[in-house]
Design a protein around this motif. Sequence first.
Motif, short mmCIF file in Angstrom:
data_model
loop_
_atom_site.label_atom_id
_atom_site.label_comp_id
_atom_site.label_asym_id
_atom_site.label_seq_id
_atom_site.Cartn_x
_atom_site.Cartn_y
_atom_site.Cartn_z
N ASP A 235 -9.09 -5.13 10.83
CA ASP A 235 -9.32 -5.39 9.42
C ASP A 235 -8.12 -4.90 8.60
N PRO A 236 -7.12 -5.78 8.43
CA PRO A 236 -5.90 -5.36 7.73
C PRO A 236 -6.13 -4.86 6.30
N SER A 237 -7.26 -5.23 5.70
CA SER A 237 -7.50 -4.77 4.32
C SER A 237 -7.69 -3.25 4.27
N LEU A 238 -7.97 -2.66 5.44
CA LEU A 238 -8.12 -1.20 5.49
C LEU A 238 -6.81 -0.47 5.19
N ILE A 239 -5.70 -1.17 5.31
CA ILE A 239 -4.40 -0.51 5.07
C ILE A 239 -4.38 0.05 3.65
N MET A 240 -4.75 -0.79 2.68
CA MET A 240 -4.72 -0.34 1.28
C MET A 240 -5.75 0.77 1.04
N GLU A 241 -6.95 0.57 1.60
CA GLU A 241 -8.03 1.55 1.41
C GLU A 241 -7.63 2.92 1.97
N MET A 242 -7.10 2.89 3.18
CA MET A 242 -6.73 4.16 3.82
C MET A 242 -5.54 4.80 3.11
N ALA A 243 -4.56 3.98 2.74
CA ALA A 243 -3.39 4.54 2.04
C ALA A 243 -3.82 5.21 0.74
N ASN A 244 -4.70 4.53 0.00
CA ASN A 244 -5.15 5.11 -1.27
C ASN A 244 -5.87 6.44 -1.04
N ALA A 245 -6.69 6.50 0.02
CA ALA A 245 -7.44 7.74 0.30
C ALA A 245 -6.47 8.87 0.68
N ILE A 246 -5.54 8.55 1.56
CA ILE A 246 -4.59 9.58 2.05
C ILE A 246 -3.70 10.06 0.90
N HIS A 247 -3.24 9.13 0.07
CA HIS A 247 -2.34 9.50 -1.02
C HIS A 247 -3.08 10.14 -2.19
N SER A 248 -4.41 10.12 -2.13
CA SER A 248 -5.16 10.75 -3.24
C SER A 248 -5.32 12.25 -3.04
N VAL A 249 -4.92 12.76 -1.86
CA VAL A 249 -5.02 14.22 -1.64
C VAL A 249 -4.01 14.88 -2.59
N PRO A 250 -4.47 15.83 -3.40
CA PRO A 250 -3.57 16.42 -4.40
C PRO A 250 -2.39 17.15 -3.77
N VAL A 251 -1.20 16.99 -4.37
CA VAL A 251 -0.02 17.73 -3.89
C VAL A 251 0.00 19.10 -4.56
N LYS A 252 0.77 20.01 -3.94
CA LYS A 252 0.87 21.38 -4.49
C LYS A 252 1.72 21.36 -5.75
N ILE A 253 1.34 22.17 -6.71
CA ILE A 253 2.17 22.29 -7.91
C ILE A 253 3.01 23.55 -7.75
N SER A 254 4.36 23.34 -7.71
CA SER A 254 5.21 24.53 -7.44
C SER A 254 5.63 25.22 -8.73
N ALA B 263 0.82 -1.22 0.00
CA ALA B 263 0.00 0.00 0.00
C ALA B 263 0.86 1.27 0.00
N LYS B 264 2.19 1.10 -0.04
CA LYS B 264 3.11 2.25 -0.01
C LYS B 264 2.92 3.12 1.24
N VAL B 265 2.76 2.44 2.36
CA VAL B 265 2.67 3.13 3.65
C VAL B 265 3.98 3.88 3.89
N ASP B 266 3.88 5.09 4.45
CA ASP B 266 5.05 5.96 4.56
C ASP B 266 5.90 5.69 5.81
N TYR B 267 5.24 5.38 6.92
CA TYR B 267 5.97 5.19 8.18
C TYR B 267 5.32 4.06 8.98
N ILE B 268 6.13 3.40 9.78
CA ILE B 268 5.59 2.47 10.78
C ILE B 268 5.93 3.05 12.14
N PHE B 269 4.90 3.24 12.97
CA PHE B 269 5.12 3.67 14.35
C PHE B 269 5.08 2.41 15.22
N ALA B 270 5.97 2.34 16.20
CA ALA B 270 5.99 1.18 17.09
C ALA B 270 5.94 1.64 18.53
#
Length: 251
Positions: A232-251, A43-50
């Motif tokens: 529900d581990p399948s939420l990892i992909m769903e949440m990652a996709n939602a979070i990464h769908s926020v548009p980045v700024k165009i510089s 899911a291309k998760v950015d960080y793991i917190f432990a």
Amino acid sequence: MMPVYQSLLDKKKSGYKSFAVLIDPDKVTKDSLLETVQLAVDAKVDYIFAGGSLVISDHLDECISQIREACSIPVLLFPGSPSQISKKADALLYLSLISGRNADYLIGQHVISAPFVKNSGLEIIPTGYMVIDGGAATTVSYISNASAMPADKPEIAMCTAMAGEMLGMKLIYMDAGSGAKKAITETMINTVASHIEVPLIVGGGIRDAEKAYLNCKAGADVIVVGNAIEKDPSLIMEMANAIHSVPVKIS
Ligand code: 1GP
């Protein structure tokens, strides 16, 4: 690897929103941990917190070693106490509980563990930690003997975050507590985000991709989820996709 804090700053600058999966060493077996890590990689998760408020088992080191062997996602310690510090992680969220008035969690524990932390070789990221009332008694409030901030007073959260930033905190982490009934409102997130420059982490009681997305739109830079993905581990992909769908700024 780029220092973790620099990666957080770069991402914030571009408007990229990050997803952090929280792993509580007490709640995983080797098999479930490796399964979660594989899902996080996919899911291309950015960080793991432990970490967590309580870590009862003694396999934090082992748990982090297993994560690091299985992937290259940076591992950040999210400790409830100085006993939860492992040299095997990439960075330490050096938490000061700025929402509370218990000196022990503001500075006392830090004094006791300072030489050990300094010699750990970990990247230390000073973090203003704010616990917001999530509608139920959470472990963190009980253990820290500090009351949570009222959920409907965004101005208190705003002033606390501003003070934390001016005191030199490099991150602000707003947390409704593990398994909170009510996640932090977008109004509070937006009020805080629009008054600080440092990256803002938000967690506690986030159960679906829509809430993760709305929190990002409100100004959160990093979304942390633990309980919901344990169930529900399948939420990892769903949440990652939602979070990464926020548009980045165009510089
Ligand atoms: C708790 O912010 C984290 O400290 C994550 O909370 O387990 O409720 O997702 P949840």
